[in-house]
Design a protein around this motif. Structure first.
Motif, PDB file in Angstrom:
ATOM      1  N   ALA A 184     -12.870  -0.917   2.191  1.00  0.00           N
ATOM      2  CA  ALA A 184     -12.743   0.435   1.647  1.00  0.00           C
ATOM      3  C   ALA A 184     -13.878   0.702   0.675  1.00  0.00           C
ATOM      4  CB  ALA A 184     -11.411   0.575   0.928  1.00  0.00           C
ATOM      5  N   VAL A 192      -9.738  -5.392   3.317  1.00  0.00           N
ATOM      6  CA  VAL A 192      -9.831  -3.987   3.729  1.00  0.00           C
ATOM      7  C   VAL A 192     -11.196  -3.494   3.283  1.00  0.00           C
ATOM      8  CG1 VAL A 192      -8.956  -1.659   3.319  1.00  0.00           C
ATOM      9  CG2 VAL A 192      -7.361  -3.555   3.587  1.00  0.00           C
ATOM     10  N   ASN A 195      -8.499   6.558  -0.401  1.00  0.00           N
ATOM     11  CA  ASN A 195      -9.593   5.866   0.293  1.00  0.00           C
ATOM     12  C   ASN A 195      -9.142   4.504   0.825  1.00  0.00           C
ATOM     13  OD1 ASN A 195     -11.412   7.910  -0.084  1.00  0.00           O
ATOM     14  ND2 ASN A 195     -12.165   7.106  -2.047  1.00  0.00           N
ATOM     15  N   TYR A 196      -8.356   3.805   0.014  1.00  0.00           N
ATOM     16  CA  TYR A 196      -7.862   2.498   0.451  1.00  0.00           C
ATOM     17  C   TYR A 196      -6.918   2.653   1.635  1.00  0.00           C
ATOM     18  CZ  TYR A 196      -5.916  -2.202   0.307  1.00  0.00           C
ATOM     19  OH  TYR A 196      -5.530  -3.477   0.636  1.00  0.00           O
ATOM     20  N   THR A 197      -6.013   3.647   1.536  1.00  0.00           N
ATOM     21  CA  THR A 197      -5.034   3.873   2.595  1.00  0.00           C
ATOM     22  C   THR A 197      -5.735   4.146   3.921  1.00  0.00           C
ATOM     23  OG1 THR A 197      -3.522   4.810   0.968  1.00  0.00           O
ATOM     24  CG2 THR A 197      -3.026   5.251   3.280  1.00  0.00           C
ATOM     25  N   ALA A 213     -12.602   2.601  -3.709  1.00  0.00           N
ATOM     26  CA  ALA A 213     -11.165   2.392  -3.843  1.00  0.00           C
ATOM     27  C   ALA A 213     -10.833   1.763  -5.197  1.00  0.00           C
ATOM     28  CB  ALA A 213     -10.636   1.531  -2.712  1.00  0.00           C
ATOM     29  N   SER A 223      -7.188   1.030   5.274  1.00  0.00           N
ATOM     30  CA  SER A 223      -6.237  -0.065   5.519  1.00  0.00           C
ATOM     31  C   SER A 223      -5.671  -0.055   6.940  1.00  0.00           C
ATOM     32  CB  SER A 223      -5.090  -0.015   4.503  1.00  0.00           C
ATOM     33  OG  SER A 223      -4.270   1.093   4.774  1.00  0.00           O
ATOM     34  N   VAL A 280      -7.945  -0.954  -6.372  1.00  0.00           N
ATOM     35  CA  VAL A 280      -6.824  -1.069  -5.432  1.00  0.00           C
ATOM     36  C   VAL A 280      -6.929  -2.302  -4.519  1.00  0.00           C
ATOM     37  CG1 VAL A 280      -5.544   0.095  -3.591  1.00  0.00           C
ATOM     38  CG2 VAL A 280      -6.338   1.394  -5.575  1.00  0.00           C
ATOM     39  N   PRO A 281      -8.127  -2.603  -3.933  1.00  0.00           N
ATOM     40  CA  PRO A 281      -8.194  -3.800  -3.063  1.00  0.00           C
ATOM     41  C   PRO A 281      -7.782  -5.075  -3.795  1.00  0.00           C
ATOM     42  CG  PRO A 281     -10.149  -2.451  -2.785  1.00  0.00           C
ATOM     43  CD  PRO A 281      -9.392  -1.856  -3.938  1.00  0.00           C
ATOM     44  N   TRP A 328      -8.731   6.802  -5.227  1.00  0.00           N
ATOM     45  CA  TRP A 328      -8.814   5.374  -4.880  1.00  0.00           C
ATOM     46  C   TRP A 328      -7.772   5.012  -3.821  1.00  0.00           C
ATOM     47  CZ3 TRP A 328      -8.804   3.481 -10.693  1.00  0.00           C
ATOM     48  CH2 TRP A 328     -10.096   3.622 -11.226  1.00  0.00           C
ATOM     49  N   THR A 345       0.832  -1.203   0.000  1.00  0.00           N
ATOM     50  CA  THR A 345       0.000   0.000   0.000  1.00  0.00           C
ATOM     51  C   THR A 345       0.871   1.260   0.000  1.00  0.00           C
ATOM     52  OG1 THR A 345      -1.616  -1.246   1.291  1.00  0.00           O
ATOM     53  CG2 THR A 345      -1.914   1.144   1.182  1.00  0.00           C
TER      54      THR A 345
END
Lengths: 315, 208, 60
Positions: free
Chosen positions: A172, A170, A153-155, A175, A158, A178-179, A150, A72
């Motif tokens: 999210a 995760v 939002n993922y970060t 995102a 996470s 990314v997942p 994306w 990530t």
């Protein structure tokens, strides 16, 4: 001709004394024999260390969350490599010597784009992954700002990353791909395929491990193992060795500066200490020309012990 | 062919110059000044001998390539020989350096001898470092990823990349050994040309 | 090549090392031993009588 003044720390007196027999070849032969026997004895007694190299496979299996978190950070640019600066990228100016960022001046010579090199390119090399391929296509067609949203939002989500049933989970929202990317990269790492993808990026033959080493050192797994072995920079690690073997003890002075203020807290420690060590090396090199320092041997009179027979004979 | 033409030849001039500077009895002396009577004089030849053992054991390791020693007990033993000869090499060199410092061995036109010695020491540290990162084990992973920051900070990392195993191995087994051997050779020749530094003349000093 | 296994190490140093910690100074026992040996060797080289040179004094 005017007689130049005799400088005791620069000039040597003319030797008018006697000579004694000296067999240089015999001395050399005995010395080589003794050193070889000593080497043999030490090698038989103590051997040598050989801790196996860790792989991305062992890392991601032992600590999948650490791996996925590192992946990530490669995406959002917060990893050590992501924010490094020269010679890898332009993310920062790097350490400075006063106003001069030396590495930055020389520029990016070993270009590393953590998103492309550590995540996207390895994932692209995976065969027969229709879901992943769809997500990669989504990534490829998205704008830079969409990608940033994306990743952000993922970060954020996470922080509560879990690893269940062999998958990175995760929760999210918005995102994008990314997942799936992070989970697929983790699967790839755990299978051992990422180790290969990172070294073979430059073709069939390779002896360059820059990419996998940078990736591994962005995680905490390698550092944790090293800290257990007292190898960290703030543990005088530069001169230590795995197990209880003696290390590069001759680096004690280089290592020393990292332990004391202001260097132990300075972001510029690397360049400052490099500068100090260069200066000290030049000082040692030019010692015969430095007044004061070159007088230490004569002033300390240690030479009286070395040449005690000579001075006794003179009396 | 006239004698003057022979006299002017590069070959003739080089030979005469070399023979003048370093006649056989200076290159391989059979006597030495009586003041050379201390164990401290042993550490120069001990350093040289260790270098010979380092190179010999390194050559045995080179026979089967960089990964051999991980899987073969014999290879691992040769690696142990290589490691301990390196430890002895630095051990002897440091004691030699201390000894020569306290003798102020640069006196009497011997500053170049001192300087070649210091450069040999620095080149050896480089050779040791590249050896540690070329081990292809945990040690080399950790040392190379740590050392890169120091090397990169000075801009050197752009050209000398400790994470590139191929480059490090080349430096370790070709470039730095050549440097160490050439420098050591020069150092030893200078010692033979200039001779061992005489003791301080305390009577002259008192007279001044 | 079975005889080669006789190259087994007598005192392998693979166990985690002992470290001495004093303020900012942190040194492994092995490095400390090497350092002490180096200083001791230097002092011994200075003070121990060098053999084989004794007779010369009478010659002179």
């Amino acid at each position: 001709m005017s007689t130049k003044r005799f400088r005791p720390d620069v000039d040597a007196p003319e030797y008018k004394g006697g000579y004694s027999p000296y067999d240089i070849i015999k001395e050399g032969t005995i010395a080589i024999g003794v050193i070889f026997l000593l080497t043999l004895l030490l090698a038989i007694l103590f051997g040598s260390p050989d801790e196996h190299a860790i792989t991305i496979k062992t890392w991601s299996n032992a600590a999948p969350i650490d791996f996925a978190t590192t992946a990530t950070s490669e995406l959002n640019g917060t990893s050590t490599t992501g924010g490094y600066g020269a010679p890898y990228n332009n993310a920062s100016d790097g350490p400075a010597l006063g106003p001069i960022h030396v590495a930055h001046l020389i520029g990016v010579r070993i270009p590393i784009n953590t998103v492309k090199d550590f995540v996207i390119d390895p994932l692209k090399s995976l065969p027969n992954q229709p879901v992943l391929d769809q997500n990669l296509a989504m990534w490829a067609s998205a704008s830079t700002s969409t990608r940033s949203t994306w990743i952000a939002n993922y970060t954020k989500a996470s922080a509560n990353m879990k690893f269940t049933d062999g998958h990175v989970v995760v929760n999210a929202t918005d995102a994008g791909p990314v997942p799936v990317m992070v989970d697929s990269l983790t699967q790839m790492a755990r299978s051992g395929a990422l180790d290969q993808a990172l070294v073979t990026g430059s073709g069939f033959y390779t002896t360059d491990f820059t990419k996998p080493l940078l990736f591994v050192s962005d995680g905490t797994y390698l550092a944790d193992l090293a800290t257990k072995q007292h190898l960290s920079g703030d543990q005088w690690g530069m001169m230590n060795e795995t197990g209880s073997y003696p290390g590069q003890a001759w680096l004690w002075l280089y290592s020393f500066w990292y332990q004391i203020p202001p260097f132990n807290t300075s972001g510029n420690a690397d360049i400052l200490i490099l500068g100090i060590m260069l200066l000290l090396s030049v000082g040692l090199l030019l010692l015969p020309f430095i007044p004061g320092l070159r007088s230490i041997p004569r002033r300390t009179r240690v030479y009286r012990i070395i040449w005690r027979e000579h001075y006794q004979n003179l009396k | 062919m006239s004698t003057t033409e022979i006299d002017r030849q590069w070959t003739t001039r080089l030979r005469r110059r070399a023979a003048g500077k370093l006649p056989p009895e200076k290159l391989l002396p059979d006597t030495q000044p009586t003041y050379v009577a201390s164990w401290i004089y042993v550490f120069g030849v001990a350093t040289l001998s260790s270098l010979i053992v380092v190179i010999a054991t390194g050559c045995v390791l080179a026979l089967r390539g960089p990964y051999w020693w991980h899987g073969s007990p014999y290879g691992h033993f040769v690696n142990s020989l290589h490691l301990w000869s390196v430890e002895l090499f630095f051990f002897a060199m440091v004691v030699h350096l201390w000894g020569k410092f306290f003798m102020a061995a640069w006196r009497g036109g011997r500053s170049l001898t001192w300087m070649t010695g210091v450069v040999t020491f620095l080149a050896s540290i480089g050779a040791g470092f590249t050896g540690y990162v070329a081990q292809t084990n945990f040690d080399s992973q950790w040392i190379s990823t740590q050392a890169k920051d120091g090397i990169n900070s000075g801009g050197v990392g752009a050209y000398f990349n400790p994470l590139d195993l191929g480059q490090m191995l080349m430096w370790h087994i070709v470039l730095l050994p050549i440097a160490a051997v050439v420098l050591t050779g020069l150092h030893v020749l200078l010692v033979r040309i200039k001779g061992v530094v005489p003791p301080f003349d305390e009577s002259a000093e008192a007279a001044q | 090549m079975g005889w080669l296994s006789s190259f087994a190490t007598i005192f392998p140093l693979n166990n985690l090392g002992h470290y001495l910690h004093w303020h900012f100074l942190l040194i492994s026992r092995s490095n400390l031993i090497v350092t002490i040996l180096m200083v001791a060797t230097f002092l011994a080289a200075l003070f121990l009588p060098f053999p084989g040179r004794r007779s010369r004094k009478e010659n002179q």
